[in-house]
Design a protein around this motif. Structure first.
Motif, PDB file in Angstrom:
ATOM      1  N   GLU A  48       1.056  -1.095   0.125  1.00 17.61           N
ATOM      2  CA  GLU A  48      -0.022  -0.067  -0.044  1.00 17.61           C
ATOM      3  C   GLU A  48       0.800   1.263   0.163  1.00 17.61           C
ATOM      4  O   GLU A  48       0.460   2.356  -0.646  1.00 17.61           O
ATOM      5  CB  GLU A  48      -0.875   0.211   1.372  1.00 17.61           C
ATOM      6  N   LEU A  49       2.192   1.162   0.647  1.00 19.74           N
ATOM      7  CA  LEU A  49       2.884   2.316   0.828  1.00 19.74           C
ATOM      8  C   LEU A  49       3.611   2.487  -0.679  1.00 19.74           C
ATOM      9  O   LEU A  49       3.783   3.720  -1.093  1.00 19.74           O
ATOM     10  CB  LEU A  49       3.862   2.106   1.859  1.00 19.74           C
ATOM     11  N   ASN A  50       3.852   1.495  -1.385  1.00 11.68           N
ATOM     12  CA  ASN A  50       4.366   1.617  -2.640  1.00 11.68           C
ATOM     13  C   ASN A  50       3.527   2.118  -3.653  1.00 11.68           C
ATOM     14  O   ASN A  50       3.879   3.032  -4.437  1.00 11.68           O
ATOM     15  CB  ASN A  50       4.816   0.210  -2.939  1.00 11.68           C
ATOM     16  N   ARG A  51       2.206   1.617  -3.584  1.00 15.43           N
ATOM     17  CA  ARG A  51       1.082   2.048  -4.342  1.00 15.43           C
ATOM     18  C   ARG A  51       0.842   3.756  -4.287  1.00 15.43           C
ATOM     19  O   ARG A  51       0.858   4.445  -4.912  1.00 15.43           O
ATOM     20  CB  ARG A  51      -0.032   1.379  -4.257  1.00 15.43           C
ATOM     21  N   LEU A  52       0.811   3.963  -2.854  1.00 11.54           N
ATOM     22  CA  LEU A  52       0.611   5.429  -2.405  1.00 11.54           C
ATOM     23  C   LEU A  52       2.002   6.270  -2.999  1.00 11.54           C
ATOM     24  O   LEU A  52       1.610   7.520  -3.636  1.00 11.54           O
ATOM     25  CB  LEU A  52       0.522   5.414  -1.053  1.00 11.54           C
ATOM     26  N   GLY A  53       3.219   5.947  -2.821  1.00 10.08           N
ATOM     27  CA  GLY A  53       4.126   6.751  -3.293  1.00 10.08           C
ATOM     28  C   GLY A  53       4.345   6.612  -5.084  1.00 10.08           C
ATOM     29  O   GLY A  53       4.366   7.829  -5.525  1.00 10.08           O
ATOM     30  N   GLN A  54       3.618   5.580  -5.670  1.00  6.08           N
ATOM     31  CA  GLN A  54       3.722   5.899  -7.155  1.00  6.08           C
ATOM     32  C   GLN A  54       2.274   6.834  -7.661  1.00  6.08           C
ATOM     33  O   GLN A  54       2.493   7.918  -8.425  1.00  6.08           O
ATOM     34  CB  GLN A  54       3.210   4.350  -7.746  1.00  6.08           C
ATOM     35  N   ARG A  55       1.444   6.695  -6.660  1.00  9.04           N
ATOM     36  CA  ARG A  55       0.225   7.609  -7.015  1.00  9.04           C
ATOM     37  C   ARG A  55       0.605   9.258  -6.684  1.00  9.04           C
ATOM     38  O   ARG A  55       0.269  10.185  -7.514  1.00  9.04           O
ATOM     39  CB  ARG A  55      -1.036   7.394  -6.263  1.00  9.04           C
ATOM     40  N   ILE A  56       1.558   9.556  -5.505  1.00  5.96           N
ATOM     41  CA  ILE A  56       1.959  10.708  -5.477  1.00  5.96           C
ATOM     42  C   ILE A  56       2.895  11.218  -6.496  1.00  5.96           C
ATOM     43  O   ILE A  56       2.939  12.481  -6.752  1.00  5.96           O
ATOM     44  CB  ILE A  56       2.721  10.800  -4.096  1.00  5.96           C
TER      45      ILE A  56
END
Length: 87
Positions: A48-56
């Motif tokens: 989830e943290l990786n996905r959040l970083g990619q979205r940002i």
């Protein structure tokens, strides 16, 4: 100023010092948000943290592209006005 009054001024300043809170705590108090305190349940997993970083990163790229496009348009307009009046 005598030594006694200097000590009294220092003590007065120490007693009147405000409590310093972080900006995150103040935001949480003003908005009623629970962003000020994180519990174990609020922590993200690695995926989830990786996905959040990619979205940002994607959002930041879009913002950067908008700024570059707007700057290019303004520069073209300014250059054309300058070119018109000079030649």
């Amino acid at each position: 100023m005598s030594f006694g009054s200097a000590i009294a001024a220092i003590v007065s300043q120490r007693n009147n010092r405000r409590k310093r809170t972080s900006q995150l705590d103040r935001y949480a108090q003003k908005t009623g948000s629970k962003l000020g305190k994180l519990s174990d349940q609020d922590k993200l997993t690695a995926t989830e943290l990786n996905r959040l970083g990619q979205r940002i990163k994607a959002e930041n790229n879009k913002k950067r592209q908008r700024v570059i496009a707007l700057t290019a348009v303004i520069m073209i307009i300014v250059t054309s006005i300058f070119w018109y009046f000079m030649f």
